[in-house]
Design an enzyme around this catalytic site. Structure first.
Site, PDB file in Angstrom:
ATOM      1  N   ASP A  32      12.838  -4.270   9.394  1.00 32.94           N
ATOM      2  CA  ASP A  32      12.080  -3.390   8.107  1.00 32.94           C
ATOM      3  C   ASP A  32      12.875  -1.922   8.269  1.00 32.94           C
ATOM      4  O   ASP A  32      13.257  -1.632   7.120  1.00 32.94           O
ATOM      5  CB  ASP A  32      10.647  -3.288   8.394  1.00 32.94           C
ATOM      6  CG  ASP A  32       9.791  -4.521   8.166  1.00 32.94           C
ATOM      7  OD1 ASP A  32      10.306  -5.272   7.594  1.00 32.94           O
ATOM      8  OD2 ASP A  32       8.667  -4.434   8.485  1.00 32.94           O
ATOM      9  N   ARG A 112       0.582   5.462  17.097  1.00 35.38           N
ATOM     10  CA  ARG A 112       0.549   5.954  15.986  1.00 35.38           C
ATOM     11  C   ARG A 112       0.240   7.528  15.997  1.00 35.38           C
ATOM     12  O   ARG A 112       0.725   8.383  15.186  1.00 35.38           O
ATOM     13  CB  ARG A 112      -0.224   5.493  14.909  1.00 35.38           C
ATOM     14  CG  ARG A 112       0.377   3.866  14.120  1.00 35.38           C
ATOM     15  CD  ARG A 112       1.336   3.347  15.181  1.00 35.38           C
ATOM     16  NE  ARG A 112       2.080   2.179  14.261  1.00 35.38           N
ATOM     17  CZ  ARG A 112       2.894   1.650  15.276  1.00 35.38           C
ATOM     18  NH1 ARG A 112       3.339   1.817  16.402  1.00 35.38           N
ATOM     19  NH2 ARG A 112       3.536   0.437  14.780  1.00 35.38           N
ATOM     20  N   ASP A 141      -1.176   0.668   9.887  1.00 39.36           N
ATOM     21  CA  ASP A 141      -0.557   1.708  10.300  1.00 39.36           C
ATOM     22  C   ASP A 141       0.118   2.514   9.129  1.00 39.36           C
ATOM     23  O   ASP A 141       0.112   3.796   9.296  1.00 39.36           O
ATOM     24  CB  ASP A 141       0.809   1.256  11.075  1.00 39.36           C
ATOM     25  CG  ASP A 141       0.606   0.642  12.313  1.00 39.36           C
ATOM     26  OD1 ASP A 141      -0.489   1.151  12.831  1.00 39.36           O
ATOM     27  OD2 ASP A 141       1.464  -0.063  12.537  1.00 39.36           O
ATOM     28  N   SER A 192       7.545 -11.127  14.585  1.00 39.40           N
ATOM     29  CA  SER A 192       7.550  -9.702  14.380  1.00 39.40           C
ATOM     30  C   SER A 192       6.884  -9.010  15.476  1.00 39.40           C
ATOM     31  O   SER A 192       5.720  -9.513  16.016  1.00 39.40           O
ATOM     32  CB  SER A 192       7.388  -8.954  13.195  1.00 39.40           C
ATOM     33  OG  SER A 192       7.349  -7.661  13.114  1.00 39.40           O
TER      34      SER A 192
END
Length: 424
Positions: A32, A112, A141, A192
């Protein structure tokens, strides 16, 4: 392939093309963010600074990632060592017995928090008014990054390319191939991963559909399956000081090193991986495969030690507040004021969580087998079944009569009322 903007921007924190010159991209080096590094340059006609944050992930060669970013046109590529700072968040997770919906120790949510803090700091240092992330419009996220960053700096603007371009995984792979972007993912291996020292999250492929059985031997990166684990058990001794792990098998070490060691030995013994049907913030029901061996070991040890030094009422309230802490942390509410109140209780409660816990690892089982603390509420003279003068057993009948009085009274009233109804 059509990669034009298809999203109408409505939030005040969304960046607009032409209003900025430089964007700070949270860059992992995966599919990504590698695609978006090139895409942002093309679509927004701006320069990109790539920020890669070291949270103790093991799969990445950070220098290779830095070089990759520069080769894809990044103006600058920054690698930021945040292992020590992230370990402090992991310590908070241990004290809160972190668990979301059955086994997830909150690796991504905590990561995060750390990334958002650092990104705001780096953006300020490099005069970036815009930060880009690689989250989808269906994930948690995006809520965490954008919520935290705009909380820490209300003036910051955000780009979310994956949300804008509406490419699926196969289209992204095709875009990468067209632009000479090297990626690991292929159509035949669509998994992923999101990794830091506290957890490794696997998604994609068979994991997505709950009707399918995920081929764990192909998916797991840290953990053996029980069938692959050693036939001999492993005994560990963990020392805690005020709720924080400080030593392993008598050897003091920084928490980040202790975590990484437990990930290795725990993974070898098939500890701490979970299939989880998960309720996302945005309302979706999804499945993931989570690997958090060190987190599982430390939380199991901590929870048992905490129970030893706390009263039943303390443990009951702590369980409730731990659950609330975990759901708020998962739900992008780490900076919510009520979290400060919860932390105050958790920190106070953990002041007495000091001692040693012995665990046995064997083919996926993590069992606390012994523990000791100077603050233990266990009294051998009171608890033993052998003869002891310290516990007055003759006082028990009076206690039983008073303890049972409400139950007995209520039951007799119910019988009397039931009888009246029958007679009527």
């Amino acid at each position: 392939m059509n990669t034009k903007h298809i999203l109408s921007k409505t939030a005040s924190h969304e960046a607009i093309k032409g209003e900025f010159d430089t964007c700070l991209l949270l860059y992992s080096g995966g599919l990504d963010t590698s695609v978006m590094l090139k895409w942002i340059q093309e679509q927004y006609e701006c320069e990109v600074i790539a920020l890669t944050i070291d949270l103790g992930q093991t799969a990445d060669d950070l220098e290779d990632i830095k070089l990759k970013a520069l080769n894809l046109g990044a103006k600058e590529a920054i690698v930021y060592d945040a292992k020590e700072a992230f370990a402090e968040l992991c310590a908070e997770a241990v004290k809160a017995n972190a668990d979301y919906q059955g086994g997830y120790a909150l690796g991504c949510p905590l990561g995060r928090v750390a990334i958002s803090k650092i990104a705001i700091e780096v953006a300020k240092t490099h005069d970036c008014e815009v930060i880009a992330h690689g989250c989808t419009g269906k994930g948690n996220d995006q809520v965490r990054f954008e919520g935290y960053m705009t909380t820490l700096n209300p003036e910051i603007k955000i780009i979310a390319p994956v949300r804008e371009w509406a490419m699926g995984r196969e289209e992204e792979i095709a875009y990468a191939e067209q632009h000479g972007i090297p990626v690991i993912q292929k159509k035949e291996t669509p998994y992923s991963y999101d990794e830091n020292m506290w957890a490794n999250t696997g998604e994609g492929g068979e994991i997505e559909d709950p009707k399918l059985i995920p081929p764990l031997e192909k998916i797991l990166k840290w953990c053996n399956t029980p069938q692959q684990a050693p036939d001999e058990s492993l005994e560990l001794k963990i020392h805690f000081e005020q709720g924080v792990p400080v030593a392993l098998n008598g050897i003091e070490m920084p928490l980040e090193n202790l975590i990484q060691h437990l990930n290795s030995v725990g993974g070898e013994h098939a500890i701490g991986y979970f299939h989880l049907i998960e309720d996302r913030i945005v309302g979706l029901k999804v499945r993931g495969v989570y690997e958090n061996p060190a987190a599982h070991i430390l939380i199991q040890a901590h929870k048992n030690l905490e129970q030893l030094v706390s009263t039943r009422e303390e443990n009951e309230l702590k369980h409730f507040l731990d659950s609330k802490w975990s759901y708020l942390c998962y739900g992008a509410k780490y900076f919510e004021p009520v979290m400060d109140n919860i932390r105050s209780f958790i920190d106070k409660q953990n002041e007495k969580v000091t001692g040693v816990v012995i665990l046995k690892l064997y083919k996926g089982n993590c069992e606390v087998v012994a523990l000791d603390s100077p603050n233990s509420l266990f009294d051998h003279n009171l608890a033993t079944f052998n003869k002891s003068a310290d516990f007055n057993q003759n006082a028990s009948p009076g206690f039983i009569e008073l303890w049972n009085l409400p139950q007995k009274t209520a039951y007799q009233v119910k019988l009397k009322n039931d009888l009246k109804e029958v007679l009527v």
